[in-house]
Structure formats: C-alpha cells, structure tokens
Scaffold this active site. Structure first.
Site, PDB file in Angstrom:
ATOM      1  N   LYS A  11      38.617  50.433  43.173  1.00 55.24           N
ATOM      2  CA  LYS A  11      39.439  51.327  42.349  1.00 55.24           C
ATOM      3  C   LYS A  11      38.906  52.764  42.395  1.00 55.24           C
ATOM      4  O   LYS A  11      37.793  53.017  42.871  1.00 55.24           O
ATOM      5  CB  LYS A  11      39.486  50.777  40.913  1.00 55.24           C
ATOM      6  CG  LYS A  11      40.181  49.400  40.805  1.00 55.24           C
ATOM      7  CD  LYS A  11      40.319  48.961  39.353  1.00 55.24           C
ATOM      8  CE  LYS A  11      41.044  47.625  39.239  1.00 55.24           C
ATOM      9  NZ  LYS A  11      41.243  47.214  37.827  1.00 55.24           N
ATOM     10  N   TYR A  51      51.267  46.145  39.982  1.00 53.92           N
ATOM     11  CA  TYR A  51      50.912  45.560  38.689  1.00 53.92           C
ATOM     12  C   TYR A  51      52.145  45.157  37.874  1.00 53.92           C
ATOM     13  O   TYR A  51      52.083  45.080  36.639  1.00 53.92           O
ATOM     14  CB  TYR A  51      50.045  46.538  37.895  1.00 53.92           C
ATOM     15  CG  TYR A  51      48.574  46.526  38.294  1.00 53.92           C
ATOM     16  CD1 TYR A  51      47.799  45.373  38.134  1.00 53.92           C
ATOM     17  CD2 TYR A  51      47.947  47.650  38.807  1.00 53.92           C
ATOM     18  CE1 TYR A  51      46.453  45.346  38.475  1.00 53.92           C
ATOM     19  CE2 TYR A  51      46.598  47.644  39.156  1.00 53.92           C
ATOM     20  CZ  TYR A  51      45.853  46.487  38.975  1.00 53.92           C
ATOM     21  OH  TYR A  51      44.522  46.463  39.308  1.00 53.92           O
ATOM     22  N   ASN A 114      37.189  49.818  35.886  1.00 53.09           N
ATOM     23  CA  ASN A 114      36.340  48.643  36.101  1.00 53.09           C
ATOM     24  C   ASN A 114      36.121  48.304  37.576  1.00 53.09           C
ATOM     25  O   ASN A 114      35.928  47.147  37.944  1.00 53.09           O
ATOM     26  CB  ASN A 114      36.840  47.446  35.283  1.00 53.09           C
ATOM     27  CG  ASN A 114      38.211  46.952  35.698  1.00 53.09           C
ATOM     28  OD1 ASN A 114      38.838  47.545  36.578  1.00 53.09           O
ATOM     29  ND2 ASN A 114      38.661  45.880  35.087  1.00 53.09           N
ATOM     30  N   HIS A 117      39.563  45.389  41.869  1.00 54.80           N
ATOM     31  CA  HIS A 117      40.606  44.397  41.616  1.00 54.80           C
ATOM     32  C   HIS A 117      40.378  43.240  42.575  1.00 54.80           C
ATOM     33  O   HIS A 117      39.957  43.453  43.715  1.00 54.80           O
ATOM     34  CB  HIS A 117      42.002  44.973  41.879  1.00 54.80           C
ATOM     35  CG  HIS A 117      43.056  43.911  42.039  1.00 54.80           C
ATOM     36  ND1 HIS A 117      43.660  43.311  40.956  1.00 54.80           N
ATOM     37  CD2 HIS A 117      43.538  43.283  43.143  1.00 54.80           C
ATOM     38  CE1 HIS A 117      44.497  42.385  41.404  1.00 54.80           C
ATOM     39  NE2 HIS A 117      44.444  42.343  42.721  1.00 54.80           N
ATOM     40  N   GLU A 128      49.956  39.719  47.287  1.00 52.52           N
ATOM     41  CA  GLU A 128      49.281  41.021  47.210  1.00 52.52           C
ATOM     42  C   GLU A 128      48.869  41.527  48.594  1.00 52.52           C
ATOM     43  O   GLU A 128      48.953  42.726  48.869  1.00 52.52           O
ATOM     44  CB  GLU A 128      48.071  40.927  46.282  1.00 52.52           C
ATOM     45  CG  GLU A 128      48.476  40.689  44.822  1.00 52.52           C
ATOM     46  CD  GLU A 128      47.294  40.567  43.885  1.00 52.52           C
ATOM     47  OE1 GLU A 128      46.129  40.623  44.343  1.00 52.52           O
ATOM     48  OE2 GLU A 128      47.533  40.429  42.676  1.00 52.52           O
TER      49      GLU A 128
END
Ligand code: RTP
Ligand code: MG
Length: 141
Positions: A11, A51, A114, A117, A128
């Site tokens: 990320k 998402y 965070n 993913h 995905e």
C-alpha cells in the site's frame, strides 16, 4: 497443501517508506514466488472497484482515499497454500493486534495505513489477480 496464487498489494504507506524490497524478501523467504508485478497509482474508480465488497462499510471512503494517496506495488504470489501463507506474513488488519515479526507489526502505522493487502480466499484471489493482470502477464515459474 495445494499450489495457489494470491494477490498482494504493498500500500502507499509502505511504498513511501521504501520497504518494497524488505517485503518481497519476506515473500521469498516463505517460499512465495512473485509471478506478476507492477507499480501503479490507482484511480479512484480502480480503488472503488477493487474494494467494492466494502462499499457499504463506514471506512470505505477513507480506505479508497488512502489507496489513491500514492503509488502501490501490486503482485501475484505463487506457492503452497499461498493465500493463507501471505495472510500469516501480513499479520492482523490492525497493526496493534498484529503478531510480532509480521509485515504489519513491523511496517504499519494504523488500521488505515496498514502496509499491505492480501486476498482473503482462493476464490477472491482469482478475482483480484484478474482485476490487475491479464492471464498473459502472470508467469508460472
Ligand atoms: P486488506 O483487504 O487490505 O488485505 O485487509 P484485511 O483483509 O485485513 O481487512 P478488510 O476487513 O478486508 O478491510 C480492508 C481494509 O479496510 C481498512 N479497515 N478499516 N476502521 C476500520 O474499522 C477498518 N476496518 C478495515 C483496513 O485498512 C483494511 O486493510
Ligand atoms: Mg480484505
């Protein structure tokens, strides 16, 4: 255990911290191979589409804004039990709850920023990976 593929995203926070190599090293040491990869600055539509399952969640807008705040590194990983193995390497969603030595414990700042993913199931992994990579850009090694 079966040979699996999973989708991983480093990320914007972790890309900005210059720890792409550190995170790739963890994948490799755990026996996961990078079989597709690209750096990408997601558009709002791309992040919202990725998402989409979280569309109704209170954190959706913050999540999308964070994911488009800078470039991300997107990769497909292949290995025995790759989906669960990657989730174990990542640690809990909230870095305060992530086990010591996991990617989120070491590199994440908050539940929003965070670091990584990872697909949460084999079924979602296939969806995905296809979201980011045409089949011809994924390499069996
Ligand atoms: P990811 O999809 O990014 O791999 O993370 P995850 O499976 O561990 O967590 P998930 O439930 O799928 O949530 C996706 C991302 O949304 C943010 N989030 N914020 N404020 C909150 O309560 C909250 N819950 C989730 C996190 O950044 C999480 O990674
Ligand atoms: Mg998730």
């Amino acid at each position: 255990m079966a040979l699996e593929r999973t989708l991983s995203i480093i990320k914007p926070d972790a890309v900005a911290k210059n720890v792409i190599g550190e995170i790739y090293s963890r994948f490799e040491k755990a026996g996961l191979k990078v079989v597709a990869a690209k750096m990408k600055h997601l558009s709002k539509a791309e992040a919202e589409g990725f998402y989409a399952v979280h569309r109704e969640r209170p954190f959706f807008n913050a999540l999308v804004e964070f994911m488009i705040s800078g470039p991300v590194m997107v990769q497909a990983l292949e290995g025995e039990g790759a989906v669960l193995k990657n989730r174990e390497l990542m640690g809990a969603t909230n870095p305060k709850e992530a086990a010591a030595g996991t990617i989120r414990a070491d590199f994440a700042d908050s539940i929003d920023a965070n670091a990584v993913h990872g697909s949460d199931s084999l079924e979602n992994a296939a969806i995905e990976i296809a979201y980011f990579f045409p089949a011809t850009d994924v390499y069996t090694r």
